[in-house]
Design a protein around this motif. Structure first.
Motif, PDB file in Angstrom:
ATOM      1  N   ASP A   1     -33.534  30.782 -24.059  1.00  9.33           N
ATOM      2  CA  ASP A   1     -32.802  30.916 -22.794  1.00  9.33           C
ATOM      3  C   ASP A   1     -32.174  29.587 -22.390  1.00  9.33           C
ATOM      4  N   TYR A   2     -32.896  28.481 -22.580  1.00  6.43           N
ATOM      5  CA  TYR A   2     -32.343  27.164 -22.250  1.00  6.43           C
ATOM      6  C   TYR A   2     -31.141  26.845 -23.128  1.00  6.43           C
ATOM      7  N   ALA A   3     -31.235  27.191 -24.401  1.00  6.34           N
ATOM      8  CA  ALA A   3     -30.110  26.937 -25.304  1.00  6.34           C
ATOM      9  C   ALA A   3     -28.900  27.762 -24.908  1.00  6.34           C
ATOM     10  N   ARG A   4     -29.123  29.017 -24.535  1.00  6.90           N
ATOM     11  CA  ARG A   4     -28.011  29.882 -24.125  1.00  6.90           C
ATOM     12  C   ARG A   4     -27.377  29.380 -22.823  1.00  6.90           C
ATOM     13  N   ALA A   5     -28.211  28.965 -21.875  1.00  2.61           N
ATOM     14  CA  ALA A   5     -27.692  28.454 -20.605  1.00  2.61           C
ATOM     15  C   ALA A   5     -26.903  27.168 -20.820  1.00  2.61           C
ATOM     16  N   MET A   6     -27.382  26.292 -21.712  1.00  2.00           N
ATOM     17  CA  MET A   6     -26.676  25.046 -21.979  1.00  2.00           C
ATOM     18  C   MET A   6     -25.357  25.310 -22.687  1.00  2.00           C
ATOM     19  N   THR A   7     -25.311  26.337 -23.526  1.00  2.00           N
ATOM     20  CA  THR A   7     -24.052  26.691 -24.192  1.00  2.00           C
ATOM     21  C   THR A   7     -22.986  27.046 -23.167  1.00  2.00           C
ATOM     22  N   SER A   8     -23.360  27.876 -22.202  1.00  2.00           N
ATOM     23  CA  SER A   8     -22.400  28.259 -21.163  1.00  2.00           C
ATOM     24  C   SER A   8     -22.007  27.067 -20.305  1.00  2.00           C
TER      25      SER A   8
ATOM     26  N   ALA B   1      -9.588  14.187 -25.384  1.00  3.14           N
ATOM     27  CA  ALA B   1      -9.702  15.054 -26.554  1.00  3.14           C
ATOM     28  C   ALA B   1     -11.010  14.789 -27.309  1.00  3.14           C
ATOM     29  N   VAL B   2     -11.419  13.521 -27.415  1.00  2.22           N
ATOM     30  CA  VAL B   2     -12.671  13.191 -28.099  1.00  2.22           C
ATOM     31  C   VAL B   2     -13.865  13.764 -27.338  1.00  2.22           C
ATOM     32  N   THR B   3     -13.850  13.610 -26.006  1.00  2.00           N
ATOM     33  CA  THR B   3     -14.923  14.187 -25.187  1.00  2.00           C
ATOM     34  C   THR B   3     -14.965  15.702 -25.345  1.00  2.00           C
ATOM     35  N   ALA B   4     -13.791  16.343 -25.303  1.00  2.00           N
ATOM     36  CA  ALA B   4     -13.729  17.796 -25.459  1.00  2.00           C
ATOM     37  C   ALA B   4     -14.285  18.226 -26.811  1.00  2.00           C
ATOM     38  N   ALA B   5     -13.995  17.454 -27.861  1.00  2.00           N
ATOM     39  CA  ALA B   5     -14.505  17.783 -29.191  1.00  2.00           C
ATOM     40  C   ALA B   5     -16.036  17.735 -29.215  1.00  2.00           C
ATOM     41  N   GLY B   6     -16.614  16.734 -28.553  1.00  2.00           N
ATOM     42  CA  GLY B   6     -18.075  16.630 -28.494  1.00  2.00           C
ATOM     43  C   GLY B   6     -18.710  17.801 -27.768  1.00  2.00           C
ATOM     44  N   LEU B   7     -18.115  18.209 -26.651  1.00  2.00           N
ATOM     45  CA  LEU B   7     -18.651  19.341 -25.890  1.00  2.00           C
ATOM     46  C   LEU B   7     -18.515  20.651 -26.676  1.00  2.00           C
ATOM     47  N   LEU B   8     -17.371  20.839 -27.328  1.00  2.00           N
ATOM     48  CA  LEU B   8     -17.162  22.057 -28.110  1.00  2.00           C
ATOM     49  C   LEU B   8     -18.150  22.132 -29.272  1.00  2.00           C
ATOM     50  N   LEU B   9     -18.353  21.009 -29.950  1.00  2.00           N
ATOM     51  CA  LEU B   9     -19.292  20.992 -31.067  1.00  2.00           C
ATOM     52  C   LEU B   9     -20.709  21.307 -30.590  1.00  2.00           C
ATOM     53  N   LEU B  10     -21.102  20.766 -29.442  1.00  2.00           N
ATOM     54  CA  LEU B  10     -22.438  21.046 -28.907  1.00  2.00           C
ATOM     55  C   LEU B  10     -22.590  22.532 -28.594  1.00  2.00           C
ATOM     56  N   ALA B  11     -21.567  23.129 -27.960  1.00  3.28           N
ATOM     57  CA  ALA B  11     -21.632  24.556 -27.634  1.00  3.28           C
ATOM     58  C   ALA B  11     -21.740  25.406 -28.902  1.00  3.28           C
ATOM     59  N   VAL B  12     -20.983  25.052 -29.930  1.00  7.28           N
ATOM     60  CA  VAL B  12     -21.014  25.806 -31.186  1.00  7.28           C
ATOM     61  C   VAL B  12     -22.389  25.702 -31.852  1.00  7.28           C
ATOM     62  N   LEU B  13     -22.945  24.486 -31.876  1.00  8.49           N
ATOM     63  CA  LEU B  13     -24.250  24.290 -32.513  1.00  8.49           C
ATOM     64  C   LEU B  13     -25.349  25.051 -31.772  1.00  8.49           C
ATOM     65  N   LEU B  14     -25.319  25.002 -30.446  1.00 10.87           N
ATOM     66  CA  LEU B  14     -26.338  25.706 -29.674  1.00 10.87           C
ATOM     67  C   LEU B  14     -26.181  27.214 -29.799  1.00 10.87           C
ATOM     68  N   HIS B  15     -24.958  27.687 -29.858  1.00  9.75           N
ATOM     69  CA  HIS B  15     -24.725  29.126 -30.012  1.00  9.75           C
ATOM     70  C   HIS B  15     -25.226  29.614 -31.368  1.00  9.75           C
ATOM     71  N   GLY B  16     -25.037  28.788 -32.393  1.00  6.60           N
ATOM     72  CA  GLY B  16     -25.434  29.204 -33.733  1.00  6.60           C
ATOM     73  C   GLY B  16     -26.908  29.006 -34.026  1.00  6.60           C
ATOM     74  N   SER B  17     -27.490  27.904 -33.532  1.00  5.23           N
ATOM     75  CA  SER B  17     -28.866  27.568 -33.894  1.00  5.23           C
ATOM     76  C   SER B  17     -29.868  27.713 -32.756  1.00  5.23           C
ATOM     77  N   GLY B  18     -29.395  27.782 -31.510  1.00  5.78           N
ATOM     78  CA  GLY B  18     -30.303  27.901 -30.380  1.00  5.78           C
ATOM     79  C   GLY B  18     -31.219  26.690 -30.282  1.00  5.78           C
ATOM     80  N   PRO B  19     -32.492  26.900 -29.934  1.00  7.53           N
ATOM     81  CA  PRO B  19     -33.419  25.769 -29.783  1.00  7.53           C
ATOM     82  C   PRO B  19     -33.780  25.100 -31.101  1.00  7.53           C
TER      83      PRO B  19
END
Length: 494
Positions: free
Chosen positions: A447-454, A353-371
């Motif tokens: 593009d790198y930020a979007r690819a990393m989000t996915s 669950a802790v690992t999942a939280a870290g990955l979800l937070l990273l995806a959210v931050l990259l989706h919102g702020s990009g590079p």
């Protein structure tokens, strides 16, 4: 020829299994093989400019090591059961040091690929012996600490490949930095081989098993037929040969399994011991480990691309971003053993669950702020990921091996490490292909930020799958009562 059965010499006895020296020697093997798997990714630009290695050769420098390593570990584990884990460990460590020297003095891309194949094969000889010695020789009280150390060494080796690799590439002492990443192994391997010959526990005698060359070739060929197109297919434009290899892998795998089954029924000595899969704890731990390594291998690969190509960090700067993750991984690996004693397999679910939280937070931050996402925020996400990983990985290994008998320790370790290595390579290939597909031609930082989000969301799904398998492991092990020193009946902490 050195007799490794009596390598401790007159007046010397192998150190007590479970002791700090024995464990340190064993874990050095796990650290360096993981280090050498990941460090070449950081060194790829230097290899391209200095050795004039093209994209295909660079793929083989990375993939060749993975092919030989994954393809040989089941056989390496079986050889350890036959000839002694200490003997195979010393031979593998010495060969790894020699092949590292060859990598460091190579003059052409072809020579480097050949040396990397030997290096991977050497790793396949010694790595299965690590878990085999822990399983067969360590006391029940010492095993949890040893398995926590194993997970810690594996994770730290992966992260050190990014951190130390970036630092070594910045050095220009007597040779270019990319040569140092290989040559640094030589003294380490020499010392480890001598200490192993003197201090690892002696082999268990009275074994009456033989080799299975047909099974060994079949397992290796099936793995290579999958890994080769997955590793090279994308850069080569998915040529016909890549699809032929993938199509041929299934009949080769089925034929090998039928051969191994026939040997088992005929009281033979199959290289792939199918009786291991009768254990629900081994099956569940192995499947969860596969899902974990699919996520971890791909995550390390794609995040490195984001940091260097997307956010513009240097190899050393990108490596330093991983450093806090490594520290927390090490700390939670050691702390996880104590938490497992108290809370049992619930630690596995919490860590996932802790690992999942870290990955979800990273995806959210990259989706919102990009590079424009700040590097400190990325580090926060990695800290969560590293903490969760440290709680999960050692316990998963323990869950798979808890009911394995000592005489099958090498075979079980070979199967487990092979599936994990295969999963890591497959994760890099499959999730990496998705990552590059999303980048498109002439990618921008956005593009790198979007690819990393996915990619992070794909990895999140894999971690959720790990969490589901951890719940199954908990059901198999039964509820562990707080305060129990040893969790009974196959708990993942034992």
């Amino acid at each position: 020829m050195l007799d490794l059965h009596s390598a401790a010499g007159p007046g010397r006895k192998p150190s007590a299994p479970g002791g700090g020296l024995v464990l340190g020697v064993l874990l050095s093997a796990m650290f360096i093989v993981q280090f050498d798997f990941f460090v070449v990714n950081v060194a790829a630009p230097s290899l391209e400019s200095d050795l004039h290695a093209g994209a295909g050769m660079l793929e083989l420098v990375v993939g060749g090591y993975a092919f030989a390593f994954a393809g040989g570990m089941i056989t390496g584990g079986r050889l350890g059961d036959i000839y002694g884990h200490r003997r195979l460990f010393v031979i593998g460590m010495a060969a790894f040091g020699l092949s590292s020297l060859l990598c460091g003095i190579t003059a052409t891309p072809g020579q480097l690929v050949a040396a990397r194949l030997v290096q991977g094969a050497a790793g396949a000889l010694m790595v299965p012996q690590v878990l085999a010695v822990i399983t067969a020789h360590f006391s029940p009280a010492a095993k949890p600490r040893a398995l926590a150390g194993y997970g810690m060494a594996s994770g730290l080796g992966s992260i050190a490949g990014q951190v130390l690799g970036g630092g070594l590439l910045e050095l220009h002492l007597f040779v270019p930095g990319w040569r140092l990443i290989f040559l640094i192994n030589v003294p380490v391997c020499a010392v480890a081989a001598v200490l192993a010959a003197r201090h690892l526990p002696p082999p268990v005698t009275g074994r009456n098993v033989g080799l299975d060359p047909v099974g060994a070739v079949g397992v290796c060929l099936a793995l290579v037929l999958v890994l080769l197109p997955l590793s090279l297919g994308r850069t080569e434009g998915w040529p016909v040969w890549s699809w032929i290899c993938l199509a041929a892998a299934a009949p080769v795998a089925v034929g090998t399994l039928l051969w191994e089954r026939a040997l088992t029924r005929g009281s033979g000595s199959p290289v792939l011991d199918l009786t291991l899969f009768r254990s629900s704890s081994f099956r569940s731990g192995m499947i969860a480990g596969i899902a974990f390594q699919l996520y971890f291998g791909s995550f390390m690969f794609t995040l490195t691309l984001l940091l260097q190509s997307g956010l513009g960090l240097s190899p050393l700067g990108a490596g330093l971003v991983f450093a806090p993750m490594g520290v927390l991984f090490a700390g939670s690996s050691l702390l996880g053993r104590r938490l497992a004693d108290r809370f049992g397999t619930r630690v596995l679910i919490a860590g996932s669950a802790v690992t999942a939280a870290g990955l979800l937070l990273l995806a959210v931050l990259l989706h919102g702020s990009g590079p424009d996402v700040g590097v400190p925020l990325v580090v926060v996400c990695l800290c969560l990921v590293g903490t969760g990983n440290g709680l999960v990985l050692p316990a998963l290994i323990g869950a798979a091996l808890v009911k394995v008998r000592p005489e099958k320790a090498g075979a079980a370790s070979g199967v487990l490490t092979t599936t994990q290595q295969f999963a890591s390579s497959a994760g890099v290939a499959v999730v990496g292909a998705t990552f590059f597909a999303l980048l498109g031609e002439a990618p921008s930082a956005q593009d790198y930020a979007r690819a990393m989000t996915s990619s992070a969301l794909i990895d999140l799904a894999l971690v959720v799958a790990v969490m589901g398998m951890c719940w199954i492991i908990r059901r198999i092990a039964g509820s562990a009562r707080p305060g129990t020193a040893h969790v009974r009946r196959g708990d993942a902490s034992t």
